[in-house]
Motif scaffolding. Structure first.
Motif, PDB file in Angstrom:
ATOM      1  N   GLN A  72      21.253  43.952  95.005  1.00  0.00           N
ATOM      2  CA  GLN A  72      21.183  45.151  94.179  1.00  0.00           C
ATOM      3  C   GLN A  72      19.902  45.933  94.386  1.00  0.00           C
ATOM      4  O   GLN A  72      19.899  47.153  94.262  1.00  0.00           O
ATOM      5  CB  GLN A  72      21.318  44.779  92.703  1.00  0.00           C
ATOM      6  N   PHE A  73      18.815  45.232  94.694  1.00  0.00           N
ATOM      7  CA  PHE A  73      17.538  45.920  94.899  1.00  0.00           C
ATOM      8  C   PHE A  73      16.585  45.037  95.686  1.00  0.00           C
ATOM      9  O   PHE A  73      16.790  43.822  95.805  1.00  0.00           O
ATOM     10  CB  PHE A  73      16.918  46.345  93.561  1.00  0.00           C
ATOM     11  N   PRO A 104      20.498  49.540 103.475  1.00  0.00           N
ATOM     12  CA  PRO A 104      21.479  49.909 102.461  1.00  0.00           C
ATOM     13  C   PRO A 104      22.351  51.078 102.910  1.00  0.00           C
ATOM     14  O   PRO A 104      21.914  51.946 103.638  1.00  0.00           O
ATOM     15  CB  PRO A 104      20.608  50.339 101.280  1.00  0.00           C
ATOM     16  N   ASN A 105      23.573  51.095 102.406  1.00  0.00           N
ATOM     17  CA  ASN A 105      24.421  52.264 102.609  1.00  0.00           C
ATOM     18  C   ASN A 105      24.234  53.186 101.385  1.00  0.00           C
ATOM     19  O   ASN A 105      23.404  52.891 100.512  1.00  0.00           O
ATOM     20  CB  ASN A 105      25.895  51.877 102.828  1.00  0.00           C
ATOM     21  N   GLU A 106      24.975  54.286 101.313  1.00  0.00           N
ATOM     22  CA  GLU A 106      24.807  55.239 100.200  1.00  0.00           C
ATOM     23  C   GLU A 106      25.091  54.594  98.850  1.00  0.00           C
ATOM     24  O   GLU A 106      24.393  54.844  97.872  1.00  0.00           O
ATOM     25  CB  GLU A 106      25.722  56.452 100.396  1.00  0.00           C
ATOM     26  N   HIS A 107      26.115  53.770  98.798  1.00  0.00           N
ATOM     27  CA  HIS A 107      26.486  53.112  97.542  1.00  0.00           C
ATOM     28  C   HIS A 107      25.356  52.163  97.091  1.00  0.00           C
ATOM     29  O   HIS A 107      25.003  52.129  95.908  1.00  0.00           O
ATOM     30  CB  HIS A 107      27.797  52.353  97.726  1.00  0.00           C
ATOM     31  N   ASP A 108      24.803  51.404  98.021  1.00  0.00           N
ATOM     32  CA  ASP A 108      23.717  50.478  97.698  1.00  0.00           C
ATOM     33  C   ASP A 108      22.497  51.227  97.162  1.00  0.00           C
ATOM     34  O   ASP A 108      21.873  50.813  96.183  1.00  0.00           O
ATOM     35  CB  ASP A 108      23.294  49.678  98.931  1.00  0.00           C
ATOM     36  N   ALA A 109      22.156  52.319  97.813  1.00  0.00           N
ATOM     37  CA  ALA A 109      20.994  53.112  97.388  1.00  0.00           C
ATOM     38  C   ALA A 109      21.220  53.695  95.998  1.00  0.00           C
ATOM     39  O   ALA A 109      20.312  53.693  95.161  1.00  0.00           O
ATOM     40  CB  ALA A 109      20.722  54.221  98.401  1.00  0.00           C
ATOM     41  N   ALA A 110      22.448  54.178  95.731  1.00  0.00           N
ATOM     42  CA  ALA A 110      22.754  54.744  94.412  1.00  0.00           C
ATOM     43  C   ALA A 110      22.696  53.671  93.324  1.00  0.00           C
ATOM     44  O   ALA A 110      22.183  53.928  92.223  1.00  0.00           O
ATOM     45  CB  ALA A 110      24.134  55.397  94.433  1.00  0.00           C
ATOM     46  N   LEU A 111      23.210  52.480  93.615  1.00  0.00           N
ATOM     47  CA  LEU A 111      23.166  51.383  92.652  1.00  0.00           C
ATOM     48  C   LEU A 111      21.729  51.006  92.313  1.00  0.00           C
ATOM     49  O   LEU A 111      21.366  50.896  91.132  1.00  0.00           O
ATOM     50  CB  LEU A 111      23.907  50.156  93.200  1.00  0.00           C
ATOM     51  N   ALA A 112      20.896  50.847  93.319  1.00  0.00           N
ATOM     52  CA  ALA A 112      19.490  50.503  93.082  1.00  0.00           C
ATOM     53  C   ALA A 112      18.803  51.613  92.298  1.00  0.00           C
ATOM     54  O   ALA A 112      18.033  51.347  91.359  1.00  0.00           O
ATOM     55  CB  ALA A 112      18.771  50.257  94.408  1.00  0.00           C
ATOM     56  N   ASN A 113      19.061  52.858  92.662  1.00  0.00           N
ATOM     57  CA  ASN A 113      18.473  54.005  91.969  1.00  0.00           C
ATOM     58  C   ASN A 113      18.875  54.018  90.496  1.00  0.00           C
ATOM     59  O   ASN A 113      18.056  54.288  89.616  1.00  0.00           O
ATOM     60  CB  ASN A 113      18.879  55.308  92.665  1.00  0.00           C
ATOM     61  N   ALA A 114      20.144  53.708  90.213  1.00  0.00           N
ATOM     62  CA  ALA A 114      20.620  53.671  88.829  1.00  0.00           C
ATOM     63  C   ALA A 114      19.909  52.592  88.018  1.00  0.00           C
ATOM     64  O   ALA A 114      19.759  52.708  86.807  1.00  0.00           O
ATOM     65  CB  ALA A 114      22.131  53.437  88.801  1.00  0.00           C
ATOM     66  N   GLY A 116      16.821  51.940  88.538  1.00  0.00           N
ATOM     67  CA  GLY A 116      15.406  52.305  88.579  1.00  0.00           C
ATOM     68  C   GLY A 116      14.625  51.521  89.620  1.00  0.00           C
ATOM     69  O   GLY A 116      13.413  51.347  89.495  1.00  0.00           O
ATOM     70  N   ARG A 117      15.312  51.065  90.651  1.00  0.00           N
ATOM     71  CA  ARG A 117      14.686  50.232  91.684  1.00  0.00           C
ATOM     72  C   ARG A 117      14.916  50.835  93.061  1.00  0.00           C
ATOM     73  O   ARG A 117      15.680  51.785  93.232  1.00  0.00           O
ATOM     74  CB  ARG A 117      15.271  48.814  91.651  1.00  0.00           C
TER      75      ARG A 117
END
Length: 171
Positions: A72-73, A104-114, A116-117
């Motif tokens: 996740q991060f 990371p792919n786009e989904h991975d980056a968005a998940l981590a961003n959500a 806060g990581r």
């Protein structure tokens, strides 16, 4: 009393040096069928190199030090799950040799961003090298999220893979 000639001494030295030889190279050649997909089954700790539906090679693997769940991060110790691609090769890896995974792919980056990581990166299939050999003796799953095989096995993997080959990492 025998007194060797210069020619005999030189020949003996050449024979000795030839017998010592060079250490074997970690860079192997591969002339078989192209690898069209890599599949990692985390639960079984297995990695398969496939040509179509034919398994060319299989390997026992070590994973991140938190082997269950999707990465996740950065710093969570997990190996990602999903579809990625082979995207780089590192001949100077501290883990003998390494092959990059496009995490990371786009989904991975968005998940981590959500969360806060930061998603992190530098996910590889790699060997052990000196450090990894020490860690692997204590715990099969010792990486920070990578997929680890033995040094002689990463030499095969490194030779067999090409950029763009998909890698599917299953739970």
């Amino acid at each position: 009393m025998f007194k060797p000639t210069r020619r005999a001494v030189a020949f003996s030295m050449l024979a000795f040096l030839a017998a010592c030889g060079k250490p074997p190279s970690k860079f192997k050649a591969y002339n078989g069928p192209a690898v069209t997909q890599v599949v990692v089954n985390k639960g079984d700790r297995k990695m398969y190199l496939l040509h179509g539906t034919t398994v060319l090679k299989s390997y026992d693997v070590g994973l991140g030090n938190v082997p269950v769940g999707h990465k996740q991060f950065e710093g969570d110790g997990k190996t990602p799950e999903g579809v990625y691609f082979i995207d780089r090769f590192n001949p100077r890896s501290r883990y003998h040799l390494s092959v990059g995974v496009s995490y990371p792919n786009e989904h991975d980056a968005a998940l981590a961003n959500a969360l806060g990581r930061h998603a992190g990166g530098d996910i590889f299939i790699h060997g052990r090298g000196p450090d990894g050999n020490r860690f692997a003796q204590k715990n099969r799953d010792w990486t920070a999220g990578c997929i680890a095989v033995k040094d002689e096995e990463i030499e095969e993997v490194y030779a067999m893979l090409r950029p763009g080959v998909p890698i599917v990492i299953n739970p």
